[in-house]
Design a protein around this motif. Structure first.
Motif, PDB file in Angstrom:
ATOM      1  N   ALA A  41       0.820  -1.213   0.000  1.00 25.84           N
ATOM      2  CA  ALA A  41       0.000   0.000   0.000  1.00 25.84           C
ATOM      3  C   ALA A  41       0.848   1.254   0.000  1.00 25.84           C
ATOM      4  CB  ALA A  41      -0.920   0.011   1.220  1.00 25.84           C
ATOM      5  N   LEU A  51      -4.412  10.307   8.729  1.00 28.53           N
ATOM      6  CA  LEU A  51      -4.826   8.949   8.397  1.00 28.53           C
ATOM      7  C   LEU A  51      -5.483   8.302   9.621  1.00 28.53           C
ATOM      8  CD1 LEU A  51      -4.755   6.847   6.093  1.00 28.53           C
ATOM      9  CD2 LEU A  51      -2.645   5.951   7.126  1.00 28.53           C
ATOM     10  N   ALA A  55      -9.479   4.678   7.810  1.00 27.89           N
ATOM     11  CA  ALA A  55      -8.841   4.847   6.496  1.00 27.89           C
ATOM     12  C   ALA A  55      -7.669   3.901   6.340  1.00 27.89           C
ATOM     13  CB  ALA A  55      -8.392   6.293   6.320  1.00 27.89           C
ATOM     14  N   ARG A  59      -7.143   0.976   3.417  1.00 30.62           N
ATOM     15  CA  ARG A  59      -6.004   0.875   2.490  1.00 30.62           C
ATOM     16  C   ARG A  59      -5.284  -0.462   2.600  1.00 30.62           C
ATOM     17  NH1 ARG A  59      -2.452   6.300   2.263  1.00 30.62           N
ATOM     18  NH2 ARG A  59      -1.391   4.911   0.761  1.00 30.62           N
TER      19      ARG A  59
END
Length: 505
Positions: A41, A51, A55, A59
């Motif tokens: 990622a 972040l 979230a 991801r």
């Protein structure tokens, strides 16, 4: 996500995968897989400050080709699961087994429970209590009142609104009563059970004084009359904790809903009797119970008929007749008092404490659990209700004394004697206070010739002698033939010893 952040930070500090796994207490393969996901990622420590955990999870664990928000496996209808859990003996384990029987490739038990709890949280932002069908009914009075107009005077009187909600189905009952007093409170319960067509296991009331004498978390004291009603229907009473409205959140929500659907919708109507108001309230309850609950997709009535009614205990053969219980102390006249009237008990219980049970028709008296007397309740007439069997033997012969009996006895002697007895009774503030005098006078005259008895009675009436002592004096001193003071003198007799008017010339 907290462990993921620590893995990335420790990796940057040069710690090996083995040491990271030991420090965090997780498997080494888990550390390797998560670090690989982070590398794919493009994430490394330090992470961007904006972040969030959500979230970060998106991801690292987003599934290629799977649209966000859709489940990969079939799910049950969670609303049906909520309904099924209200049935006795049904658990999430049983529902999961039935789900896997239909969908063998479905979710495992832990994920199934997680998804169900997630659905429950969407139903309510507060803690949800699990209510088994037929277990509890929550009862309370609404704080708002409904106005009823007297058609004759135009006076407006405010009536209370009683609300009851069954725990599992939310099936609602409401009615208007004039007061929150014990007769109205208990009467509303009887009509509520008749409306449900059965009896749940427990009643959960607020700490209303009509139901609970002393509120307590550990040992609430239930009003005795309320407890007798509960025993008649075979239902327990479990008062809510003092100042804890969430203990009876069902009825609190029911009260709020009732205020909207009853008071709000009926605010433009004018009621001229309690029956009119209750007919309109019954219609409002119909709308409440037939309304489809959006999240569950069924109505309260459907839940009640399919889930709750079969689990209710049957009603007793007869409705409960309201009875008020009181402690009483037996007086020296072997009577107990209730609302200004006196009822006898066996004379051996003088000064004993007894239990008095009063209904609209009867008065029952109990001593140490045994009924010792029963009387028809009095609302007028003589204040004393005396059973001759309760009297001592020395009192029994006077039990049938009445003014009419003494007048009949006097009439058998003559009209003057009847007039004397009537005057004696009328002279006393209460006729009973003249009974002994009448008895003594009639006994004095009993052995006389009727003409002499009539003469004595006439003399007594003439001079106003209305006591036993004065009438006995008239008889003893032979005063019946003497004129009263102030009466017209008789003619002067001729006699040798009388000088006459000529002597003084």
């Amino acid at each position: 996500m907290r462990h993921l952040r620590q893995m990335l930070r420790l990796t940057r500090d040069g710690m090996s995968v083995r040491d990271i796994a030991e420090r965090l207490g997780i498997a080494r393969s888990t550390v390797q897989e998560n670090l690989k996901r982070a590398e794919q990622a493009g994430l490394s420590w330090p992470l961007p400050g904006a972040l969030t955990d959500e979230a970060l999870e998106g991801r690292l664990f987003a599934r290629a080709g799977v649209k966000q928000g859709l489940r990969r496996r079939p799910e049950p209808h969670w609303g049906d699961a909520v309904v099924e859990l209200k049935k006795p003996g049904v658990t999430l384990q049983i529902l999961w087994e039935e789900y896997r029987a239909v969908h063998p490739q479905g979710y495992g038990y832990s994920r199934f429970c997680e998804l169900f709890r997630s659905f429950e949280r969407r139903l309510s932002p507060t803690m949800r209590q699990d209510h088994v069908a037929g277990d509890k009914v929550f009862v309370d009075y609404s704080g708002k009142k409904i106005a009823i107009v007297d058609p004759r005077t135009g006076e407006i009187r405010q009536a209370e609104i009683f609300v009851a909600v069954l725990g599992a189905s939310n099936f609602t009952y409401a009615e208007a009563t004039w007061t929150q007093t014990l007769p109205d409170w208990i009467g509303a319960h009887g009509r509520m059970f008749r409306f449900f067509g059965g009896v749940p296991r427990l009643i959960v009331p607020d700490n209303l004084k009509s139901g609970v004498n002393r509120a307590s978390f550990y040992d609430p004291e239930i009003n005795r009359s309320y407890g007798m009603m509960a025993a008649h229907y075979g239902v327990g009473v479990l008062p809510a904790r003092p100042r804890r409205p969430k203990d009876k959140a069902k009825v609190e929500n029911g009260v709020r809903f009732a205020q909207t659907c009853i008071l709000g919708r009926l605010r433009h109507q004018t009621f001229f009797s309690l029956a009119e108001a209750n007919a309109a309230i019954a219609g409002a309850c119909e709308r409440i119970n037939d309304h489809v609950v959006r999240r569950l997709g069924v109505s309260r009535r459907h839940l009640f008929e399919t889930v709750e009614r079969p689990t209710l205990a049957p009603l007793p053969c007869d409705d409960y007749e309201f009875a008020e219980w009181r402690f009483a102390r037996v007086g020296t006249d072997y009577h107990v008092e209730y609302e200004g009237f006196f009822y006898s008990v066996p004379h051996g219980l003088i000064r004993e404490q007894v239990d008095l049970r009063a209904t609209s028709r009867t008065i029952e008296i109990f001593h140490r659990g045994q009924r010792v007397a029963a009387h028809q309740r009095r609302y007028g007439g003589r204040r004393h209700g005396t059973d001759p069997d309760h009297m001592p033997s020395s009192h029994r012969r006077y039990a049938d004394w009445t003014p009419e009996r003494f007048r009949r006895w006097a009439t058998s002697v003559g009209p003057q004697t009847e007039g004397l007895i009537t005057a004696i009774l009328a002279h006393r503030p209460h006729p009973e206070q003249g009974f002994r005098t009448c008895l003594g006078v009639l006994r004095l005259l009993r052995d006389l010739e009727p003409s002499r008895a009539e003469a004595v009675s006439a003399r007594a009436l003439q001079i106003g002698a209305l006591t036993y002592k004065s009438i006995a004096s008239i008889l003893a001193n032979r005063l019946a033939a003497q004129p009263a003071r102030g009466a017209e003198p008789t003619a002067i007799l001729e006699h040798a010893n009388l000088r006459g008017p000529g002597y003084f010339h």
